[in-house]
Design an enzyme around this catalytic site. Structure first.
Site, PDB file in Angstrom:
ATOM      1  N   ARG A  25      67.197  55.574  41.932  1.00  0.00           N
ATOM      2  CA  ARG A  25      67.929  56.513  41.117  1.00  0.00           C
ATOM      3  C   ARG A  25      67.140  56.619  39.657  1.00  0.00           C
ATOM      4  NH1 ARG A  25      73.690  56.144  40.867  1.00  0.00           N
ATOM      5  NH2 ARG A  25      73.345  54.580  41.875  1.00  0.00           N
TER       6      ARG A  25
ATOM      7  N   CYS B 209      88.934  72.932  48.830  1.00  0.00           N
ATOM      8  CA  CYS B 209      90.353  73.110  49.057  1.00  0.00           C
ATOM      9  C   CYS B 209      90.737  71.438  49.025  1.00  0.00           C
ATOM     10  CB  CYS B 209      91.222  73.132  50.454  1.00  0.00           C
ATOM     11  SG  CYS B 209      90.652  75.715  49.936  1.00  0.00           S
TER      12      CYS B 209
HETATM   13  N1  LLP Z   1      66.205  49.548  48.341  1.00  0.00           N
HETATM   14  C1  LLP Z   1      68.063  49.461  49.072  1.00  0.00           C
HETATM   15  C2  LLP Z   1      67.748  48.621  50.251  1.00  0.00           C
HETATM   16  C3  LLP Z   1      68.915  50.204  48.754  1.00  0.00           C
HETATM   17  O1  LLP Z   1      69.763  50.390  49.893  1.00  0.00           O
HETATM   18  C4  LLP Z   1      69.029  51.234  47.318  1.00  0.00           C
HETATM   19  C5  LLP Z   1      69.898  51.806  47.447  1.00  0.00           C
HETATM   20  C6  LLP Z   1      67.683  51.249  46.629  1.00  0.00           C
HETATM   21  C7  LLP Z   1      66.645  50.347  47.187  1.00  0.00           C
HETATM   22  C8  LLP Z   1      67.909  52.835  45.354  1.00  0.00           C
HETATM   23  O2  LLP Z   1      68.699  52.143  44.667  1.00  0.00           O
HETATM   24  P1  LLP Z   1      68.460  52.520  42.873  1.00  0.00           P
HETATM   25  O3  LLP Z   1      67.301  51.935  42.681  1.00  0.00           O
HETATM   26  O4  LLP Z   1      68.894  53.955  43.488  1.00  0.00           O
HETATM   27  O5  LLP Z   1      69.707  51.620  42.566  1.00  0.00           O
HETATM   28  N2  LLP Z   1      75.321  56.823  46.420  1.00  0.00           N
HETATM   29  C9  LLP Z   1      75.360  56.116  45.888  1.00  0.00           C
HETATM   30  C10 LLP Z   1      74.596  54.852  45.307  1.00  0.00           C
HETATM   31  C11 LLP Z   1      73.769  53.789  47.121  1.00  0.00           C
HETATM   32  C12 LLP Z   1      73.101  53.076  46.885  1.00  0.00           C
HETATM   33  C13 LLP Z   1      72.414  52.064  47.832  1.00  0.00           C
HETATM   34  N3  LLP Z   1      71.224  52.817  48.352  1.00  0.00           N
HETATM   35  C14 LLP Z   1      75.512  56.719  44.549  1.00  0.00           C
HETATM   36  O6  LLP Z   1      75.688  57.963  43.881  1.00  0.00           O
HETATM   37  O7  LLP Z   1      76.012  55.973  43.202  1.00  0.00           O
END
Ligand code: LLP
Length: 457
Positions: free
Chosen positions: A309, A378
């Site tokens: 993110r 919808c």
């Molecule tokens: N590494 C692993 C093993 C992960 O499962 C994730 C995110 C990351 C790194 C990266 O995390 P970040 O830096 O993006 O926080 N769909 C959800 C977020 C799900 C995150 C899943 N894993 C949302 O839209 O908020």
């Protein structure tokens, strides 16, 4: 004319894009309208149509560099930032992060293939997943990609494949460190009750099992405690816990050379959000690992982290065109746009909040209306903003939603057979397509009418 204070007038943090709501190249043109990457949003919509995902190259590169530079500063010569491609996986993103020297984390054959085709070197890719298929494991091993074991089923299959190929495989394991953090429960992964990774209490048994596997060498540990996290303490604790696990593994003869502390750093979606900077986050993980290694007189392992993110979210915006208005006197006015939960499922899934403005009046000059912005699907819950203040607007006006670079296109769907928007890259006044717009006809490509249903004339 009255001018309301808008998030667009806030000073931009050029070093840590995750601390801004808007891409760092955001500006208001002489025409009073919104520009990103030197491009007029209005012109982009004329050229590429609406709705449209837009990525700002300069913001993306700044985020990658912020991780690289901070790691070099606090953990010199021994680190690898890895982009978590689930946030936004494409040939372009693979190519961009790799051109900045980052590795990439993938959780499926699709993400692996996208990374390889996008030019990420195989030695910089890691393969995760709590339910990898045999085919995916074989694909990773054949391509010399580091597999991160999540459970016993992974171990059994890695052991088998290493023996079949008669090849020594270096593996990493993911474990759940038992760390709680304050984020939405769906995106919290570090507590004991998680589908991901080996339980910490099981690790001694696991170390023993791996010791007895002829062709497997345990070289790395991984943990990821959650996403959109604003606190630093959980990651500080994580560094210490992981170093303790290195010590423990040593007792079983395992020489751990890599620590991967996952991702999780939050971003500023709205003015209420105040995430730490990339520098502060990297400093936290680095110093906690360095301190703990010193304490136990251990050589420093290679330090890896997996931001998703905080690399791509702030670089991305989505533009929608306003269509229908529905005023319910005394209650609310719905303003509907030409997209919604199929291109951004985060509000309906996690009740996520965003910031937005009108493209033709970004500062909301003379703002006085409160609207509810609804999508076109919808489903009553298909609402992008429950309440937002916008200046007067009408059907045909454009709305820009900020912070949509991560977990939007990658989680998009074709609900109601709505084609996915195109994605465009902007930089220095130029724009280029990075993902083509789908058409309704494209969506028929995978439908098949069984033979006996086809009328013979
Ligand atoms: N590494 C692993 C093993 C992960 O499962 C994730 C995110 C990351 C790194 C990266 O995390 P970040 O830096 O993006 O926080 N769909 C959800 C977020 C799900 C995150 C899943 N894993 C949302 O839209 O908020």
């Amino acid at each position: 004319m009255e001018e309301n204070k808008s998030f667009l007038t806030q000073e931009i943090d050029l070093k840590s894009p995750n601390r801004n709501i808007v891409p760092i190249t955001t500006s208001i043109g002489n025409d009073g309208k919104l520009y990103i990457g030197g491009c007029s949003i209005e012109e982009l919509i004329k050229k590429y149509d609406s709705p449209l995902y837009i990525l700002d190259e300069i913001t993306l590169r700044k985020s990658c560099r912020a991780y690289k530079e901070a790691l070099e500063k606090y953990y010199p010569g021994k680190s690898l930032p890895i982009y978590a491609s689930k946030a936004n996986s494409s040939l372009f993103m693979s190519n961009l992060v790799s051109s900045e020297g980052l590795g990439l984390d993938a959780v499926s054959e699709g993400e692996l293939l996208t990374a390889l085709k996008g030019g990420v070197p195989n030695e910089k890719i890691v393969f995760h997943g709590n339910n990898k298929s045999d085919k995916e494991i074989e694909f990773a091993v054949r391509n010399n990609i580091q597999v991160i074991l999540d459970n016993d089923y992974d171990l059994e299959r890695l052991e088998k494949i290493s023996n079949t190929f008669n090849r020594n495989l270096e593996i990493m394991i993911r474990f759940t460190p038992g760390i709680e953090c304050h984020t939405h429960e769906y995106i919290r992964t570090g507590s004991f009750d998680s589908k991901f990774g080996f339980g910490i209490d099981y690790l001694n048994t696991l170390f023993d099992r791996i010791k007895n596997a002829k062709n497997l060498s345990l070289r790395g540990l991984h943990a990821h405690i959650g996403s959109q996290i604003f606190e630093l303490d959980p990651h500080k604790d994580l560094g210490e816990i992981m170093v303790n696990v290195i010590l423990n593994a040593k007792k079983f003869g395992h020489d751990i050379k890599k620590l991967n502390l996952g991702g999780g750093l939050g971003i500023k979606y709205t003015e209420n959000d105040d995430p730490p900077s990339i520098d502060e986050w990297v400093k936290t993980i680095s110093t906690s690992v360095v301190k703990a290694c010193k304490k136990y007189n251990l050589d420093l392992p290679t330090l890896m982290c997996e931001p998703g993110r905080s690399i791509v979210s702030t670089a991305g915006i989505t533009i929608y065109t306003i269509g229908a208005f529905k005023e319910i006197p005394g209650i609310r006015t719905y303003l509907s746009v030409d997209g919604g939960m199929s291109d951004n499922p985060r509000p309906i899934t996690y009740q996520s909040n965003y910031s937005a403005c009108l493209v033709s009046n970004p500062l909301n000059i003379n703002s006085k209306n409160t609207y509810t912005i609804a999508g076109k699907h919808c489903e009553s819950g298909d609402v992008l903003f429950k309440e937002i203040e916008l200046a007067d607007c009408k059907s045909g006006d454009l709305i820009c939603v900020f912070g949509t670079g991560a977990y939007n296109i990658s989680m998009s769907s074709n609900y109601n057979r709505i084609p996915r928007p195109a994605a465009v890259l902007v930089c220095n006044g130029e724009s280029e397509i990075i993902q083509k717009r789908e058409s309704p006809l494209d969506l028929l490509n995978y439908d098949v009418l069984p033979n006996r249903f086809i009328k013979q004339n």
